[in-house]
Design a protein around this motif. Sequence first.
Motif, PDB file in Angstrom:
ATOM      1  N   GLU A  18       0.810  -1.212   0.000  1.00  0.00           N
ATOM      2  CA  GLU A  18       0.000   0.000   0.000  1.00  0.00           C
ATOM      3  C   GLU A  18       0.850   1.273   0.000  1.00  0.00           C
ATOM      4  O   GLU A  18       0.359   2.346  -0.306  1.00  0.00           O
ATOM      5  CB  GLU A  18      -0.946   0.002   1.192  1.00  0.00           C
ATOM      6  N   TYR A  19       2.138   1.167   0.312  1.00  0.00           N
ATOM      7  CA  TYR A  19       3.019   2.329   0.332  1.00  0.00           C
ATOM      8  C   TYR A  19       3.836   2.471  -0.949  1.00  0.00           C
ATOM      9  O   TYR A  19       4.527   3.462  -1.136  1.00  0.00           O
ATOM     10  CB  TYR A  19       3.986   2.247   1.521  1.00  0.00           C
ATOM     11  N   ARG A  20       3.792   1.483  -1.830  1.00  0.00           N
ATOM     12  CA  ARG A  20       4.607   1.497  -3.046  1.00  0.00           C
ATOM     13  C   ARG A  20       3.771   1.868  -4.252  1.00  0.00           C
ATOM     14  O   ARG A  20       2.617   1.489  -4.368  1.00  0.00           O
ATOM     15  CB  ARG A  20       5.207   0.114  -3.292  1.00  0.00           C
ATOM     16  N   LYS A  21       4.388   2.595  -5.167  1.00  0.00           N
ATOM     17  CA  LYS A  21       3.734   2.909  -6.433  1.00  0.00           C
ATOM     18  C   LYS A  21       4.103   1.894  -7.507  1.00  0.00           C
ATOM     19  O   LYS A  21       3.399   1.746  -8.488  1.00  0.00           O
ATOM     20  CB  LYS A  21       4.167   4.286  -6.934  1.00  0.00           C
ATOM     21  N   THR A  22       5.210   1.194  -7.306  1.00  0.00           N
ATOM     22  CA  THR A  22       5.706   0.302  -8.350  1.00  0.00           C
ATOM     23  C   THR A  22       5.006  -1.046  -8.352  1.00  0.00           C
ATOM     24  O   THR A  22       5.209  -1.831  -9.257  1.00  0.00           O
ATOM     25  CB  THR A  22       7.219   0.075  -8.173  1.00  0.00           C
ATOM     26  N   VAL A  23       4.181  -1.318  -7.338  1.00  0.00           N
ATOM     27  CA  VAL A  23       3.456  -2.586  -7.285  1.00  0.00           C
ATOM     28  C   VAL A  23       2.101  -2.388  -7.937  1.00  0.00           C
ATOM     29  O   VAL A  23       1.431  -1.396  -7.713  1.00  0.00           O
ATOM     30  CB  VAL A  23       3.283  -3.046  -5.821  1.00  0.00           C
ATOM     31  N   GLY A  24       1.698  -3.312  -8.764  1.00  0.00           N
ATOM     32  CA  GLY A  24       0.382  -3.202  -9.387  1.00  0.00           C
ATOM     33  C   GLY A  24       0.382  -3.840 -10.751  1.00  0.00           C
ATOM     34  O   GLY A  24       1.073  -4.823 -11.009  1.00  0.00           O
ATOM     35  N   ALA A  25      -0.408  -3.258 -11.646  1.00  0.00           N
ATOM     36  CA  ALA A  25      -0.548  -3.806 -12.990  1.00  0.00           C
ATOM     37  C   ALA A  25       0.780  -3.710 -13.746  1.00  0.00           C
ATOM     38  O   ALA A  25       1.621  -2.853 -13.455  1.00  0.00           O
ATOM     39  CB  ALA A  25      -1.616  -3.035 -13.749  1.00  0.00           C
ATOM     40  N   ASN A  26       0.958  -4.602 -14.704  1.00  0.00           N
ATOM     41  CA  ASN A  26       2.169  -4.597 -15.508  1.00  0.00           C
ATOM     42  C   ASN A  26       2.153  -3.385 -16.432  1.00  0.00           C
ATOM     43  O   ASN A  26       1.209  -3.188 -17.185  1.00  0.00           O
ATOM     44  CB  ASN A  26       2.267  -5.880 -16.328  1.00  0.00           C
ATOM     45  N   LYS A  27       3.204  -2.601 -16.360  1.00  0.00           N
ATOM     46  CA  LYS A  27       3.335  -1.405 -17.183  1.00  0.00           C
ATOM     47  C   LYS A  27       4.522  -1.582 -18.108  1.00  0.00           C
ATOM     48  O   LYS A  27       5.294  -2.514 -17.973  1.00  0.00           O
ATOM     49  CB  LYS A  27       3.568  -0.172 -16.306  1.00  0.00           C
ATOM     50  N   ALA A  41       9.549   4.512 -10.454  1.00  0.00           N
ATOM     51  CA  ALA A  41      10.741   4.378  -9.611  1.00  0.00           C
ATOM     52  C   ALA A  41      11.358   5.743  -9.316  1.00  0.00           C
ATOM     53  O   ALA A  41      11.801   6.003  -8.193  1.00  0.00           O
ATOM     54  CB  ALA A  41      11.759   3.468 -10.285  1.00  0.00           C
ATOM     55  N   LEU A  42      11.372   6.635 -10.296  1.00  0.00           N
ATOM     56  CA  LEU A  42      11.895   7.986 -10.065  1.00  0.00           C
ATOM     57  C   LEU A  42      11.012   8.762  -9.100  1.00  0.00           C
ATOM     58  O   LEU A  42      11.518   9.508  -8.256  1.00  0.00           O
ATOM     59  CB  LEU A  42      12.019   8.736 -11.392  1.00  0.00           C
ATOM     60  N   ASP A  43       9.699   8.618  -9.210  1.00  0.00           N
ATOM     61  CA  ASP A  43       8.800   9.284  -8.271  1.00  0.00           C
ATOM     62  C   ASP A  43       9.013   8.780  -6.849  1.00  0.00           C
ATOM     63  O   ASP A  43       9.008   9.568  -5.900  1.00  0.00           O
ATOM     64  CB  ASP A  43       7.343   9.066  -8.677  1.00  0.00           C
ATOM     65  N   ASP A  44       9.205   7.469  -6.685  1.00  0.00           N
ATOM     66  CA  ASP A  44       9.493   6.922  -5.363  1.00  0.00           C
ATOM     67  C   ASP A  44      10.810   7.466  -4.821  1.00  0.00           C
ATOM     68  O   ASP A  44      10.927   7.753  -3.632  1.00  0.00           O
ATOM     69  CB  ASP A  44       9.566   5.402  -5.403  1.00  0.00           C
ATOM     70  N   LEU A  45      11.791   7.603  -5.694  1.00  0.00           N
ATOM     71  CA  LEU A  45      13.093   8.109  -5.254  1.00  0.00           C
ATOM     72  C   LEU A  45      13.003   9.573  -4.849  1.00  0.00           C
ATOM     73  O   LEU A  45      13.582   9.992  -3.851  1.00  0.00           O
ATOM     74  CB  LEU A  45      14.116   7.931  -6.372  1.00  0.00           C
ATOM     75  N   LYS A  46      12.237  10.378  -5.605  1.00  0.00           N
ATOM     76  CA  LYS A  46      12.104  11.804  -5.295  1.00  0.00           C
ATOM     77  C   LYS A  46      11.282  12.046  -4.038  1.00  0.00           C
ATOM     78  O   LYS A  46      11.567  12.948  -3.267  1.00  0.00           O
ATOM     79  CB  LYS A  46      11.457  12.532  -6.467  1.00  0.00           C
ATOM     80  N   ASN A  47      10.250  11.261  -3.827  1.00  0.00           N
ATOM     81  CA  ASN A  47       9.351  11.473  -2.695  1.00  0.00           C
ATOM     82  C   ASN A  47       9.758  10.702  -1.452  1.00  0.00           C
ATOM     83  O   ASN A  47       9.018  10.682  -0.482  1.00  0.00           O
ATOM     84  CB  ASN A  47       7.921  11.084  -3.092  1.00  0.00           C
ATOM     85  N   ASN A  48      10.926  10.087  -1.483  1.00  0.00           N
ATOM     86  CA  ASN A  48      11.411   9.331  -0.340  1.00  0.00           C
ATOM     87  C   ASN A  48      11.864  10.302   0.749  1.00  0.00           C
ATOM     88  O   ASN A  48      12.738  11.137   0.518  1.00  0.00           O
ATOM     89  CB  ASN A  48      12.570   8.441  -0.778  1.00  0.00           C
TER      90      ASN A  48
END
Length: 95
Positions: free
Chosen positions: A36-45, A54-61
């Motif tokens: 629930e905290y990750r954006k990279t988990v979900g439908a295949n993109k 991955a860049l959004d996760d890195l920036k918002n970390n």
Amino acid sequence: MGLLKLRKNKKFNYTPRYYDDKGEGNPFEIKHKFDEYRKTVGANKGIKGKFNDALDDLKNNPNREVNKRILVIVAVLLLIFLFIIDFDLSIFLPK
């Protein structure tokens, strides 16, 4: 033929016979505790969508020390690689 596309799993609308509605969600749902905290988990993109997430996760970390540590590790590995291929680093130094 779809060599580059992945098949999606089949979904069935199954409810167990003795399922108690008062419990915590569906007992057959497999979910990681950090999903629930990750954006990279979900439908295949595509590769672009995965890279952007991955860049959004890195920036918002909120933990910036991890980002600095990764940059230092990448810089050290780059210098080791340049040393192995015998790259002349004197072009970056003033005369």
